[in-house]
Write an enzyme that holds these catalytic residues in place. Structure first.
Site, PDB file in Angstrom:
ATOM      1  N   SER A 135     -11.012 -23.540  -1.682  1.00 32.13           N
ATOM      2  CA  SER A 135     -10.506 -22.588  -0.828  1.00 32.13           C
ATOM      3  C   SER A 135     -11.309 -22.379   0.434  1.00 32.13           C
ATOM      4  O   SER A 135     -11.535 -23.189   1.174  1.00 32.13           O
ATOM      5  CB  SER A 135     -10.366 -21.377  -1.635  1.00 32.13           C
ATOM      6  OG  SER A 135      -9.488 -20.426  -1.149  1.00 32.13           O
ATOM      7  N   LYS A 149     -12.385 -25.122   3.096  1.00 34.30           N
ATOM      8  CA  LYS A 149     -12.403 -25.289   4.517  1.00 34.30           C
ATOM      9  C   LYS A 149     -13.842 -25.690   5.083  1.00 34.30           C
ATOM     10  O   LYS A 149     -13.952 -26.702   6.083  1.00 34.30           O
ATOM     11  CB  LYS A 149     -12.320 -23.677   5.217  1.00 34.30           C
ATOM     12  CG  LYS A 149     -11.048 -22.912   4.810  1.00 34.30           C
ATOM     13  CD  LYS A 149     -10.780 -21.791   5.045  1.00 34.30           C
ATOM     14  CE  LYS A 149     -10.117 -20.359   4.302  1.00 34.30           C
ATOM     15  NZ  LYS A 149      -8.913 -20.640   4.156  1.00 34.30           N
ATOM     16  N   TRP A 195       0.236 -18.866  -0.762  1.00 40.43           N
ATOM     17  CA  TRP A 195      -0.688 -18.339   0.365  1.00 40.43           C
ATOM     18  C   TRP A 195      -0.948 -19.489   1.374  1.00 40.43           C
ATOM     19  O   TRP A 195      -1.345 -19.216   2.476  1.00 40.43           O
ATOM     20  CB  TRP A 195      -1.655 -17.564  -0.144  1.00 40.43           C
ATOM     21  CG  TRP A 195      -2.558 -16.741   0.462  1.00 40.43           C
ATOM     22  CD1 TRP A 195      -3.882 -16.837   0.593  1.00 40.43           C
ATOM     23  CD2 TRP A 195      -2.344 -15.604   1.488  1.00 40.43           C
ATOM     24  NE1 TRP A 195      -4.484 -16.189   1.339  1.00 40.43           N
ATOM     25  CE2 TRP A 195      -3.327 -15.115   2.031  1.00 40.43           C
ATOM     26  CE3 TRP A 195      -1.055 -14.781   1.937  1.00 40.43           C
ATOM     27  CZ2 TRP A 195      -3.672 -14.147   2.781  1.00 40.43           C
ATOM     28  CZ3 TRP A 195      -1.165 -13.853   2.817  1.00 40.43           C
ATOM     29  CH2 TRP A 195      -2.412 -13.664   3.509  1.00 40.43           C
ATOM     30  N   HIS A 214      -4.025 -20.694  -7.668  1.00 41.27           N
ATOM     31  CA  HIS A 214      -5.206 -21.010  -6.719  1.00 41.27           C
ATOM     32  C   HIS A 214      -6.455 -20.928  -7.548  1.00 41.27           C
ATOM     33  O   HIS A 214      -6.833 -20.223  -8.123  1.00 41.27           O
ATOM     34  CB  HIS A 214      -5.110 -19.830  -5.743  1.00 41.27           C
ATOM     35  CG  HIS A 214      -6.156 -20.046  -4.763  1.00 41.27           C
ATOM     36  ND1 HIS A 214      -6.106 -21.006  -3.758  1.00 41.27           N
ATOM     37  CD2 HIS A 214      -7.149 -19.321  -4.767  1.00 41.27           C
ATOM     38  CE1 HIS A 214      -7.225 -20.607  -2.875  1.00 41.27           C
ATOM     39  NE2 HIS A 214      -7.907 -19.636  -3.515  1.00 41.27           N
TER      40      HIS A 214
HETATM   41  C1  GTR Z   1      -8.320 -15.813   0.458  1.00 45.04           C
HETATM   42  C2  GTR Z   1      -7.995 -16.194   1.791  1.00 45.04           C
HETATM   43  C3  GTR Z   1      -7.923 -17.742   1.668  1.00 45.04           C
HETATM   44  C4  GTR Z   1      -8.882 -18.355   0.689  1.00 45.04           C
HETATM   45  C5  GTR Z   1      -9.144 -17.538  -0.444  1.00 45.04           C
HETATM   46  C6  GTR Z   1     -10.230 -18.025  -1.173  1.00 45.04           C
HETATM   47  O1  GTR Z   1      -8.483 -14.417   0.074  1.00 45.04           O
HETATM   48  O2  GTR Z   1      -7.298 -15.642   2.328  1.00 45.04           O
HETATM   49  O3  GTR Z   1      -8.063 -17.986   3.108  1.00 45.04           O
HETATM   50  O4  GTR Z   1      -9.977 -18.785   1.679  1.00 45.04           O
HETATM   51  O5  GTR Z   1      -9.283 -16.149  -0.168  1.00 45.04           O
HETATM   52  O6  GTR Z   1     -11.657 -18.739  -0.729  1.00 45.04           O
HETATM   53  O7  GTR Z   1     -10.261 -18.111  -2.516  1.00 45.04           O
END
Ligand code: GTR
Length: 393
Positions: free
Chosen positions: A230, A234, A321, A372
């Site tokens: 996540s 990045k 998402w 996620h």
């Molecule tokens: C979310 C964010 C994502 C992602 C995520 C995470 O809230 O919108 O871009 O980075 O967190 O890191 O789990």
């Protein structure tokens, strides 16, 4: 009066009522910037032109508009093993808890690394390095908590060293305190519109761990895979783009401003990410809020910066998402750069069915059934991908 009040309330809360789009039919048309057309309009057709002209241009565009500068110089780096256990994991691994201290601008930055090296493997060994953006318990050195997020035993059994550092060592993940880390070493970054923020700092931290690996005789620093989930995913992509010493990148469910296309209006948007996390990307990036079409880059170009080195990206079926389709399309659109290196991608033409991994380098992908997260399923595929890559060489 009542209706005026209602109208006023609706006006105030309207921005919060705007849900992100999850409807494929509403994605709309978009045109990606051509990764193989240079700023002067010239078409890039060789590996040499990519390396000498276009790659530096694209890297610079990401620095300028998205992730910020990535300082290469620092005064010195020291490290010490704070704790070790040669009989960790029932004798399977040698644990080292390493404190790395990087000095610049008369300031120290400490990065704590948990590292397990497989006891029976031939040294130096290839390694996986996780940028941990979740609880530190996920990487417990004592192995009193076990977690799928960092299944260290599984990685050791596969014959790799496994390491992790916590992203907060490089920059706290907080809009008020993110400066209290790498940015203290480079205070000038705080004033610049293209200055690095938290994601850049985490990526920079991964490079410093690699500096340490170059000094550790147990680790084959030419075979280090950087892994992130996540927001960590990045940072892993940006680290691999910037630091060509990383041999492999695995970016798990990295979504917006990670491996998914910004121009595809699906799931998280640039405006949303910049609003929720103003401390992640450059000040310049906020210019693209609600205006992704004006970006001089899109995320396929970030993946392409890692070429010819292998990249594995993932999604999870319930994690809309992070836009699974937009992620697959991004990795697919990075293929032409790999082709310049004579490296043929084995990815299918359209997004594969769930739980159908493509783990042949140079480009790997899967969309795992589930939410996620970073799981053993994801790691098992990263290991297959690395096995394939290293054996081939
Ligand atoms: C979310 C964010 C994502 C992602 C995520 C995470 O809230 O919108 O871009 O980075 O967190 O890191 O789990």
């Amino acid at each position: 009066m009542k209706s005026i009040c209602l109208l006023f309330a609706a006006f105030l809360f309207t921005p919060y009522l705007y849900a992100q789009n999850y409807d494929e039919s509403k994605v709309g048309d978009y045109t990606l910037p051509d990764v193989l057309t240079a700023a002067n309009g010239k078409k890039i057709t060789t590996k040499k032109e990519w390396e000498q002209t276009r790659r530096p241009e694209v890297l610079n565009l990401f620095e300028e508009h998205v992730y910020g500068q990535f300082p290469k110089k620092y005064d010195r780096l020291e490290y010490s093993v704070k704790n070790e256990n040669k009989q960790a994991m029932n004798g399977k691994a040698h644990l080292k808890e390493v404190e790395i201290t990087v000095y610049n601008n008369n300031k120290p930055l400490r990065i704590n690394v948990v590292l397990f090296v497989p006891t029976n493997a031939k040294k130096p060994v290839p390694a996986f390095l996780l940028i941990n953006n979740r609880n530190k318990r996920n990487t417990a050195p004592a192995r009193d908590t076990l977690s799928e997020f960092w299944p260290a035993e599984m990685v050791i059994d596969a014959g790799y060293a496994v390491a992790a550092f916590h992203n907060s060592d490089a920059a706290p993940d907080n809009k008020n305190t993110y400066q209290n880390g790498v940015l203290q070493l480079y205070p000038e970054q705080l004033q610049a519109d293209n200055g690095m923020k938290a994601i850049g700092a985490w990526a920079w931290g991964a490079s410093r761990v690699l500096d340490y690996f170059e000094k550790d005789k147990d680790i084959d620093a030419k075979k280090v895979a950087v892994v992130g989930h996540s927001r960590g995913g990045k940072a892993a992509l940006w680290a691999a783009a910037q630091d060509q010493r990383f041999a492999i990148c695995a970016s798990n469910c990295s979504g917006n401003t990670g491996a998914s296309l910004a121009r595809r209006n699906f799931g998280e948007s640039v405006e949303r990410i910049n609003t929720s996390f103003p401390h992640w990307f450059t000040t310049n990036y906020k210019k693209y809020n609600g205006n992704e079409a004006a970006l001089p880059v899109d995320q396929h170009m970030l993946i392409a910066l890692v070429a010819p080195r292998p990249v594995y990206v993932t999604n999870a079926s319930k994690d809309l998402w992070a836009d699974p389709t937009g992620t697959f399309l991004a990795i697919k659109a990075a293929e032409p750069v790999y082709t310049l290196f004579g490296s043929k991608s084995k990815l299918p033409d359209s997004p594969p069915a769930v739980d159908t991994p493509y783990d042949n380098p140079p480009l790997g992908y899967h969309n795992r059934v589930g939410i996620h997260d970073l799981t053993e399923y994801d790691w098992a595929n990263f290991i297959d991908f690395a096995n394939f890559h290293y054996k081939k060489k």
